[in-house]
Design a protein around this motif. Structure first.
Motif, PDB file in Angstrom:
ATOM      1  N   MET A  67       0.851  -1.188   0.000  1.00  0.00           N
ATOM      2  CA  MET A  67       0.000   0.000   0.000  1.00  0.00           C
ATOM      3  C   MET A  67       0.885   1.235   0.000  1.00  0.00           C
ATOM      4  SD  MET A  67      -2.946   1.174   2.696  1.00  0.00           S
ATOM      5  CE  MET A  67      -3.937  -0.229   2.261  1.00  0.00           C
ATOM      6  N   VAL A  68       0.520   2.214  -0.816  1.00  0.00           N
ATOM      7  CA  VAL A  68       1.291   3.450  -0.905  1.00  0.00           C
ATOM      8  C   VAL A  68       0.727   4.464   0.061  1.00  0.00           C
ATOM      9  CG1 VAL A  68       2.000   5.312  -2.434  1.00  0.00           C
ATOM     10  CG2 VAL A  68       1.761   2.998  -3.329  1.00  0.00           C
ATOM     11  N   LYS A  69       1.566   5.123   0.880  1.00  0.00           N
ATOM     12  CA  LYS A  69       1.140   6.170   1.787  1.00  0.00           C
ATOM     13  C   LYS A  69       1.566   7.521   1.230  1.00  0.00           C
ATOM     14  CE  LYS A  69       0.801   3.864   6.236  1.00  0.00           C
ATOM     15  NZ  LYS A  69       1.140   3.975   7.656  1.00  0.00           N
ATOM     16  N   LEU A  70       0.630   8.429   1.134  1.00  0.00           N
ATOM     17  CA  LEU A  70       0.966   9.751   0.633  1.00  0.00           C
ATOM     18  C   LEU A  70      -0.119  10.721   1.003  1.00  0.00           C
ATOM     19  CD1 LEU A  70       0.215   9.913  -3.175  1.00  0.00           C
ATOM     20  CD2 LEU A  70      -0.587   8.085  -1.716  1.00  0.00           C
ATOM     21  N   SER A  71       0.232  12.009   1.017  1.00  0.00           N
ATOM     22  CA  SER A  71      -0.758  13.056   1.167  1.00  0.00           C
ATOM     23  C   SER A  71      -1.310  13.366  -0.200  1.00  0.00           C
ATOM     24  CB  SER A  71      -0.119  14.313   1.778  1.00  0.00           C
ATOM     25  OG  SER A  71       0.397  14.021   3.053  1.00  0.00           O
ATOM     26  N   LYS A  72      -2.375  14.156  -0.241  1.00  0.00           N
ATOM     27  CA  LYS A  72      -3.027  14.466  -1.512  1.00  0.00           C
ATOM     28  C   LYS A  72      -2.066  15.205  -2.423  1.00  0.00           C
ATOM     29  CE  LYS A  72      -7.344  16.376  -3.346  1.00  0.00           C
ATOM     30  NZ  LYS A  72      -7.721  15.110  -3.900  1.00  0.00           N
ATOM     31  N   LEU A  73      -1.935  14.714  -3.667  1.00  0.00           N
ATOM     32  CA  LEU A  73      -0.973  15.278  -4.599  1.00  0.00           C
ATOM     33  C   LEU A  73      -1.639  16.304  -5.493  1.00  0.00           C
ATOM     34  CD1 LEU A  73       0.719  11.939  -5.653  1.00  0.00           C
ATOM     35  CD2 LEU A  73       1.691  13.692  -4.196  1.00  0.00           C
ATOM     36  N   ALA A  74      -0.925  17.344  -5.805  1.00  0.00           N
ATOM     37  CA  ALA A  74      -1.435  18.351  -6.731  1.00  0.00           C
ATOM     38  C   ALA A  74      -0.995  17.986  -8.132  1.00  0.00           C
ATOM     39  CB  ALA A  74      -0.902  19.741  -6.360  1.00  0.00           C
ATOM     40  N   GLY A  75      -1.893  18.117  -9.136  1.00  0.00           N
ATOM     41  CA  GLY A  75      -1.560  17.831 -10.522  1.00  0.00           C
ATOM     42  C   GLY A  75      -0.576  18.854 -11.056  1.00  0.00           C
ATOM     43  N   ILE A  76       0.302  18.425 -11.964  1.00  0.00           N
ATOM     44  CA  ILE A  76       1.228  19.347 -12.601  1.00  0.00           C
ATOM     45  C   ILE A  76       1.201  19.114 -14.095  1.00  0.00           C
ATOM     46  CG2 ILE A  76       2.751  19.455 -10.599  1.00  0.00           C
ATOM     47  CD1 ILE A  76       4.612  17.537 -11.983  1.00  0.00           C
ATOM     48  N   ALA A  77       1.525  20.135 -14.864  1.00  0.00           N
ATOM     49  CA  ALA A  77       1.472  20.028 -16.317  1.00  0.00           C
ATOM     50  C   ALA A  77       2.640  19.196 -16.821  1.00  0.00           C
ATOM     51  CB  ALA A  77       1.501  21.412 -16.947  1.00  0.00           C
ATOM     52  N   VAL A  78       2.409  18.402 -17.850  1.00  0.00           N
ATOM     53  CA  VAL A  78       3.466  17.599 -18.427  1.00  0.00           C
ATOM     54  C   VAL A  78       4.493  18.488 -19.104  1.00  0.00           C
ATOM     55  CG1 VAL A  78       3.985  15.950 -20.251  1.00  0.00           C
ATOM     56  CG2 VAL A  78       2.093  15.521 -18.711  1.00  0.00           C
ATOM     57  N   PHE A  79       4.020  19.477 -19.829  1.00  0.00           N
ATOM     58  CA  PHE A  79       4.945  20.320 -20.563  1.00  0.00           C
ATOM     59  C   PHE A  79       5.265  21.564 -19.761  1.00  0.00           C
ATOM     60  CE2 PHE A  79       5.231  18.007 -24.378  1.00  0.00           C
ATOM     61  CZ  PHE A  79       4.042  17.311 -24.467  1.00  0.00           C
ATOM     62  N   LEU A  80       6.557  21.831 -19.554  1.00  0.00           N
ATOM     63  CA  LEU A  80       6.980  22.989 -18.790  1.00  0.00           C
ATOM     64  C   LEU A  80       6.664  24.259 -19.559  1.00  0.00           C
ATOM     65  CD1 LEU A  80      10.516  21.967 -17.507  1.00  0.00           C
ATOM     66  CD2 LEU A  80       8.453  22.221 -16.160  1.00  0.00           C
ATOM     67  N   ALA A 100      -3.895   3.357  -2.326  1.00  0.00           N
ATOM     68  CA  ALA A 100      -3.147   4.291  -1.494  1.00  0.00           C
ATOM     69  C   ALA A 100      -3.941   4.648  -0.251  1.00  0.00           C
ATOM     70  CB  ALA A 100      -2.838   5.564  -2.281  1.00  0.00           C
ATOM     71  N   GLU A 101      -3.206   4.945   0.803  1.00  0.00           N
ATOM     72  CA  GLU A 101      -3.805   5.446   2.026  1.00  0.00           C
ATOM     73  C   GLU A 101      -3.686   6.968   2.000  1.00  0.00           C
ATOM     74  OE1 GLU A 101      -2.099   5.076   6.228  1.00  0.00           O
ATOM     75  OE2 GLU A 101      -3.451   3.326   6.062  1.00  0.00           O
ATOM     76  N   GLN A 102      -4.813   7.635   1.883  1.00  0.00           N
ATOM     77  CA  GLN A 102      -4.826   9.081   1.702  1.00  0.00           C
ATOM     78  C   GLN A 102      -5.395   9.773   2.940  1.00  0.00           C
ATOM     79  OE1 GLN A 102      -7.436  10.431  -1.400  1.00  0.00           O
ATOM     80  NE2 GLN A 102      -6.283  12.323  -1.722  1.00  0.00           N
ATOM     81  N   ARG A 103      -4.684  10.813   3.403  1.00  0.00           N
ATOM     82  CA  ARG A 103      -5.147  11.584   4.548  1.00  0.00           C
ATOM     83  C   ARG A 103      -5.688  12.925   4.057  1.00  0.00           C
ATOM     84  NH1 ARG A 103      -1.652  13.396   8.107  1.00  0.00           N
ATOM     85  NH2 ARG A 103      -2.997  13.151   9.924  1.00  0.00           N
ATOM     86  N   GLU A 104      -6.890  13.276   4.519  1.00  0.00           N
ATOM     87  CA  GLU A 104      -7.514  14.537   4.153  1.00  0.00           C
ATOM     88  C   GLU A 104      -8.019  15.233   5.412  1.00  0.00           C
ATOM     89  OE1 GLU A 104     -10.599  13.935   1.342  1.00  0.00           O
ATOM     90  OE2 GLU A 104      -9.257  13.289  -0.277  1.00  0.00           O
ATOM     91  N   LEU A 105      -7.910  16.545   5.403  1.00  0.00           N
ATOM     92  CA  LEU A 105      -8.398  17.329   6.529  1.00  0.00           C
ATOM     93  C   LEU A 105      -9.863  17.677   6.301  1.00  0.00           C
ATOM     94  CD1 LEU A 105      -7.689  18.748   9.171  1.00  0.00           C
ATOM     95  CD2 LEU A 105      -7.066  20.779   7.827  1.00  0.00           C
ATOM     96  N   THR A 106     -10.725  17.239   7.207  1.00  0.00           N
ATOM     97  CA  THR A 106     -12.152  17.512   7.114  1.00  0.00           C
ATOM     98  C   THR A 106     -12.579  18.350   8.318  1.00  0.00           C
ATOM     99  OG1 THR A 106     -12.836  15.559   8.375  1.00  0.00           O
ATOM    100  CG2 THR A 106     -12.421  15.260   6.011  1.00  0.00           C
ATOM    101  N   THR A 107     -13.857  18.663   8.363  1.00  0.00           N
ATOM    102  CA  THR A 107     -14.373  19.433   9.499  1.00  0.00           C
ATOM    103  C   THR A 107     -14.297  18.640  10.792  1.00  0.00           C
ATOM    104  OG1 THR A 107     -16.602  18.659   8.954  1.00  0.00           O
ATOM    105  CG2 THR A 107     -15.911  20.802   8.065  1.00  0.00           C
TER     106      THR A 107
END
Length: 211
Positions: A1-14, A92-99
């Motif tokens: 299982m992969v542990k990570l925080s929420k990832l932000a998308g990035i553009a393929v082309f710089l 993946a095990e994802q952690r999110e901040l909720t109310t």
């Protein structure tokens, strides 16, 4: 299982702007303008290939979850289809901040991997060709350095077929590259004379017009 925080998308082309690059030294300040233009051509073309015609992919391995924006995933899947990357399903095990505070939940996704163990693959999708070189403008600097500026136009040959995939249609720079055979792209470069090394280096390359 992969542990990570929420990832932000990035553009393929710089996004391309002004980028410092280094070339080889050659010649002397007294060289004829034509010789310096030939040297500029030798330095500019490979720099264009590195800067403007190389796909920037995230550091691998790289995970995109089903809960994240999928545009980057769609682009990377095109490279997978071309055997330029590999992918595998993950949970993946994802952690999110909720109310109610931090919540951990399992989320499906895909992990992208290099082919043949190359962690930072260089994926080229065309060959830069110089169409025209302008005149060299020399600008002596205090301390003995001399800057040489030159404008040029360039186009792209041997474009990879996958760049025409619909998922890349909204990439303005890639669209400009696709049209370069009919409408060459204007750029500019700055060379600097190094009196200690007794040679010219490519100090700055602007591959696309500055907006």
């Amino acid at each position: 299982m992969v542990k990570l925080s929420k990832l932000a998308g990035i553009a393929v082309f710089l996004a391309l702007g002004v980028m410092p690059v280094v070339g080889h030294g050659y010649g002397t300040v007294g060289h004829a303008s034509q010789q310096l233009r030939l040297l500029a051509s030798e330095l500019i073309r490979p720099a264009l290939n590195r800067q403007a015609l190389t796909v920037s992919v995230p550091d691998l391995p790289f995970v995109i979850l089903d809960t994240e924006p999928q545009r980057l995933r769609q682009q990377l899947d095109v490279l997978v289809a071309e055997d330029l990357l590999q992918r595998e399903a993950v949970v993946a095990e994802q952690r999110e901040l909720t109310t109610q505070g931090w919540v951990t939940r399992n989320t499906a996704g895909v992990q992208y991997l290099p082919v043949a163990g190359v962690l930072h693959p260089t994926i080229r999708y065309g060959e830069a060709e110089l169409v025209r070189l302008g005149e060299i403008t020399l600008d002596p600097q205090p301390g003995g350095d001399t800057q040489a500026r030159i404008s040029f136009t360039w186009q792209v040959d041997n474009l990879a077929e996958w760049v025409w995939a619909p998922v890349f249609d909204s990439d303005a720079r890639l669209t400009r590259i696709k049209a370069s055979a009919e409408t060459p792209i204007p750029g500019s470069a700055e060379l600097v004379w190094d009196p200690l090394a007794q040679g010219w280096t490519l100090n700055e390359l602007v591959a696309f017009p500055v907006q």
